[in-house]
Design an enzyme around this catalytic site. Sequence first.
Site, PDB file in Angstrom:
ATOM      1  N   ASP A  95      55.158 105.018-113.968  1.00 47.84           N
ATOM      2  CA  ASP A  95      54.487 104.643-112.717  1.00 47.84           C
ATOM      3  C   ASP A  95      54.610 105.716-111.657  1.00 47.84           C
ATOM      4  OD1 ASP A  95      53.167 102.224-112.740  1.00 47.84           O
ATOM      5  OD2 ASP A  95      54.951 101.034-112.280  1.00 47.84           O
ATOM      6  N   GLU A 126      48.435 102.562-108.901  1.00 45.52           N
ATOM      7  CA  GLU A 126      47.765 101.354-108.423  1.00 45.52           C
ATOM      8  C   GLU A 126      46.497 101.800-107.712  1.00 45.52           C
ATOM      9  OE1 GLU A 126      50.559  98.826-106.347  1.00 45.52           O
ATOM     10  OE2 GLU A 126      51.932  98.874-108.052  1.00 45.52           O
ATOM     11  N   GLU A 193      46.694  93.002-113.217  1.00 44.44           N
ATOM     12  CA  GLU A 193      47.814  92.090-112.938  1.00 44.44           C
ATOM     13  C   GLU A 193      47.340  90.883-112.135  1.00 44.44           C
ATOM     14  OE1 GLU A 193      51.383  93.985-111.489  1.00 44.44           O
ATOM     15  OE2 GLU A 193      52.319  92.062-111.013  1.00 44.44           O
TER      16      GLU A 193
HETATM   17  O1  KIV Z   1      56.153  98.230-112.474  1.00 43.25           O
HETATM   18  C1  KIV Z   1      55.888  97.535-113.472  1.00 43.25           C
HETATM   19  O2  KIV Z   1      56.766  97.147-114.252  1.00 43.25           O
HETATM   20  C2  KIV Z   1      54.500  97.190-113.698  1.00 43.25           C
HETATM   21  C3  KIV Z   1      54.263  96.069-114.667  1.00 43.25           C
HETATM   22  C4  KIV Z   1      54.585  94.795-114.001  1.00 43.25           C
HETATM   23  C5  KIV Z   1      52.930  96.110-115.223  1.00 43.25           C
HETATM   24  O3  KIV Z   1      53.624  97.727-113.115  1.00 43.25           O
END
Ligand code: KIV
Length: 276
Positions: A95, A126, A193
């Site tokens: 992420d 995102e 999500e």
């Molecule tokens: O940060 C995370 O673990 C996520 C998942 C909830 C998809 O983005």
Amino acid sequence: MYTQLEQRGMAEPPVNVATLAKMKSDGQPIVCLTAYDASYAVLVDKAGVDLVLVGDSLGMVIQGHDTTVPVTVSDIIYHTRNVARGLRRAFLVSDMPFMSYVEPAQALDNAVHMMQDGGAMMIKLEGGDGQVEIVEHLAKHDIPVCAHLGLKPQSVHKIGGFKVQGREPDKAKQMIKSARKLEGAGADLLLLECVPNELGKAITETVQVPVIGIGAGPSVDGQILVLYDILDITQGRTPRFVQNFTVGQQSPLDAIKAYVQAVKDRKYPAPEHCFS
Ligand code: KIV
């Protein structure tokens, strides 16, 4: 040296973007899970998970924050490096944290660090219409991108809580348009999500790239959950889409295997995990 070529002949070659695309076209569910350290990465890989995400959810489940907002690029790189050491087959996605992809050049710089220093094979951000230019810039430089739509936890203070998104017809239409734009910009994967089943289905049918859901119903191409939720480590109230997979299992590995099987057999998500 040419390990990529050697790996092609293996019984279970490592998963890559082409594998994920083929799984979508073959209608084979893609099993995804988060992980944050090497020990769990070994178990998740052994259980047959196809895609592992070093999510910024680590801010909540590892660091104890209320949201994902405090997570930094260094935090993600540290955990990605640890997870990478435990994986053999699964595809590793990391992420991009809050405010780490505001400008195209900044996003590229951070994505490169996450890949070169952490070992990420794809980055997730995102996104909506506002991130199309960023996705385009990353894709132009051959950075594999997953665009996260629907409930975007990094925006929690702006939306006023963790809520289901896209219930209103105009918001649903807008999300479908954004999904198309992000795919057009070069996103290789979408993550949805907390959206109603119907919207999860509509987006999955409208784009060519695989769509992974969390609380997005059974019609998406794959499912993802937070590891600590399926292992019942998370205390307090959990979201509707969470299932405790430790029930009836003897070990964490067995619980992860049960999750993998439930996704493959399309037994998870069940109606009680879904939104309408
Ligand atoms: O940060 C995370 O673990 C996520 C998942 C909830 C998809 O983005």
